[in-house]
Write a protein that holds these residues in place. Structure first.
Motif, PDB file in Angstrom:
ATOM      1  N   VAL A  98      -4.600 -30.230  29.180  1.00  0.00           N
ATOM      2  CA  VAL A  98      -5.978 -30.451  28.727  1.00  0.00           C
ATOM      3  C   VAL A  98      -6.968 -30.163  29.864  1.00  0.00           C
ATOM      4  N   PHE A  99      -6.638 -30.607  31.063  1.00  0.00           N
ATOM      5  CA  PHE A  99      -7.524 -30.395  32.206  1.00  0.00           C
ATOM      6  C   PHE A  99      -7.672 -28.906  32.512  1.00  0.00           C
ATOM      7  N   SER A 100      -6.548 -28.172  32.492  1.00  0.00           N
ATOM      8  CA  SER A 100      -6.613 -26.735  32.786  1.00  0.00           C
ATOM      9  C   SER A 100      -7.401 -25.994  31.715  1.00  0.00           C
ATOM     10  N   GLU A 101      -7.270 -26.411  30.444  1.00  0.00           N
ATOM     11  CA  GLU A 101      -8.047 -25.794  29.370  1.00  0.00           C
ATOM     12  C   GLU A 101      -9.542 -26.050  29.562  1.00  0.00           C
ATOM     13  N   ILE A 116     -11.040 -26.542  32.455  1.00  0.00           N
ATOM     14  CA  ILE A 116     -11.482 -25.735  33.599  1.00  0.00           C
ATOM     15  C   ILE A 116     -11.674 -24.276  33.191  1.00  0.00           C
ATOM     16  N   PHE A 117     -10.691 -23.717  32.487  1.00  0.00           N
ATOM     17  CA  PHE A 117     -10.790 -22.313  32.081  1.00  0.00           C
ATOM     18  C   PHE A 117     -11.904 -22.104  31.057  1.00  0.00           C
ATOM     19  N   GLY A 118     -12.108 -23.082  30.167  1.00  0.00           N
ATOM     20  CA  GLY A 118     -13.220 -23.001  29.217  1.00  0.00           C
ATOM     21  C   GLY A 118     -14.554 -23.010  29.933  1.00  0.00           C
ATOM     22  N   THR A 119     -14.650 -23.817  30.980  1.00  0.00           N
ATOM     23  CA  THR A 119     -15.879 -23.867  31.779  1.00  0.00           C
ATOM     24  C   THR A 119     -16.117 -22.553  32.511  1.00  0.00           C
ATOM     25  N   LEU A 120     -15.060 -21.998  33.094  1.00  0.00           N
ATOM     26  CA  LEU A 120     -15.188 -20.723  33.808  1.00  0.00           C
ATOM     27  C   LEU A 120     -15.634 -19.600  32.875  1.00  0.00           C
ATOM     28  N   LYS A 121     -15.054 -19.566  31.684  1.00  0.00           N
ATOM     29  CA  LYS A 121     -15.391 -18.515  30.723  1.00  0.00           C
ATOM     30  C   LYS A 121     -16.856 -18.619  30.288  1.00  0.00           C
ATOM     31  N   THR A 122     -17.284 -19.828  29.935  1.00  0.00           N
ATOM     32  CA  THR A 122     -18.663 -20.028  29.494  1.00  0.00           C
ATOM     33  C   THR A 122     -19.643 -19.744  30.625  1.00  0.00           C
TER      34      THR A 122
END
Length: 435
Positions: A272-275, A277-283
């Motif tokens: 959940v944490f990695s998702e 982080i990656f969601g934040t990076l993408k946005t």
């Protein structure tokens, strides 16, 4: 060819490329590159890239965006969505149209941690649509309620749109975020009023009335889940309002608070944490590249003086502030139907800025107006992104019904825009108290 003519050609080229569906950043950057090379030379182009792109992108204030995005991602991971809807369902469920009202209220609370309309629409859509359709709500009211509630994601702080607008206009991010609180509450109430009127006129839109009795003890107990988000919102916005910390520091505190809440609720696995982080990076990457393109375009507009010429034109035309405001609203309604909302803001604001200043419009107040106009664009055909997002996550709702429902909720947004024009203190009262 005069420099003003070059500026006008650059603007026309930007809009043509956007209408041809060229990626937004290329639509802005390519004409800007060509314009700089024509007016100056290749060496100046690289100087412009260095001074505009590098210096602006290293601005400390920009870190507010990924931190607030991460805050929303972590709270979503903490699993608040179902609980939020269930809380307001207990309060409004027995009222005709109550599930629609619960959707709006839950969206408003979720918006106080999200900062994104699309995120609010998709997360609330999965939960609310299931309950509303099961209770035989019309697809029109179901779709309309969800996408309208989703628009609150960029009005109720924290809001990435306010941050981007503040960067372009060089206004206080903290004041802009605070400015969205009262209009956000007003729009939430107006949306709920629209649902009440709809089911009064046509009761079948509100489906079957829920007969389940919920005691006040159960209602109050259900509020516990909201305390986490509300407390975090008070700490973040209250800290800005009282001057304890800046908007950037508030974003960091919000992200840390969301992380702690997710841990305490035992929802924060490594996956959940990695998702998150990656969601934040993408946005964040998507937003940053568009904003950088906008800064480069703004550089061209500055050296060609096109915005100043536009301001002089309106002044010479002797248009009243109200007439100019109406024309501007109409312009944004048209652009919102054919353009990406973020592109609409970053392209037009630099052009209009000198004119807004010449008419003595408060730029904090105008930031709220712009966000409301973006909300209209998010739910109107043919490019209403909230509607497409909802259709993507809820297959039972057809796009036609969603758009029909969305149009109903355009009325309260437009009404609020002109209400805020008549009474600007509704927006500026709280920000003016910040030192």
């Amino acid at each position: 060819m005069s420099i003003e003519t070059v500026g006008i050609i650059v603007i026309i080229a930007v809009f043509i490329l956007m209408f041809l569906r060229v990626p937004i950043v290329l639509s802005m950057a390519l004409p800007a590159f060509v314009g700089i090379m024509y007016l100056r030379n290749e060496n100046v182009l690289f100087t412009a890239i260095d001074s505009v792109i590098w210096e602006r992108s290293s601005n400390y204030t920009l870190s507010t965006i990924p931190l607030f995005v991460l805050m929303g991602q972590l709270l979503f991971a903490a699993g608040f969505t179902d609980d939020l809807f269930d809380t307001f369902r207990k309060f409004f469920g027995r009222v005709r149209g109550g599930l629609g009202m619960a959707t709006i209220a839950a969206s408003a609370v979720f918006a106080s941690s999200s900062g994104s309309s699309l995120a609010t629409t998709s997360t609330m859509g999965l939960v609310a649509s299931k309950e509303m359709l099961k209770s035989n709500y019309s697809k029109v009211l179901t779709g309309g309620s969800i996408v309208a509630g989703g628009t609150l994601g960029i009005l109720i702080p924290p809001s990435t749109m306010f941050i981007i607008y503040g960067m372009i206009t060089e206004q206080s991010i903290g004041k802009l975020l605070i400015a969205g609180i009262v209009p956000g509450i007003l729009l939430t109430l107006l949306f709920m009023l629209v649902i009440y009127i709809c089911v009064k006129i046509k009761p079948s839109m509100g489906g079957e009335q829920i007969v389940e009795t919920v005691s006040w003890k159960e209602k109050l107990a259900s509020l516990k889940v909201n305390i986490w988000i509300i407390c975090l919102f008070i700490v973040v916005m209250g800290g800005i309002y009282l001057g304890f910390f800046t908007a950037t520091e508030a974003a960091g505190i919000g992200a840390l608070g969301a992380f702690i809440i997710a841990l305490l609720r035992r929802k924060l696995t490594w996956k959940v944490f990695s998702e998150a982080i990656f969601g934040t990076l993408k946005t964040t990457g998507f937003i940053f590249v568009i904003v950088m393109g906008a800064f480069l375009l703004n550089y061209v507009l500055t050296i060609t003086r096109v915005p100043n010429l536009l301001a002089e034109f309106f002044i010479d035309a002797n248009l009243s502030p109200l007439m100019f405001f109406i024309l501007m609203v109409i312009m944004y309604l048209i652009l919102g139907a054919i353009m990406d909302t973020l592109a609409m803001v970053v392209v037009t604001i630099p052009i209009l800025l000198p004119t807004l200043i010449s008419y003595d419009f408060n730029l904090i107040w105008f930031g709220v107006i712009i966000v409301l106009l973006v909300e209209v664009a998010l739910i109107t055909p043919p490019v209403g992104m909230n509607c497409f997002v909802l259709r993507g996550v809820v297959k039972e709702l057809d796009l036609g019904s969603i758009f029909k429902g969305a149009v109903i909720f355009v009325i309260p947004i437009i009404s609020l825009i002109f209400l805020l024009y008549a009474f600007p203190d509704v927006v500026t009262f709280l920000p003016n108290l910040i030192k």
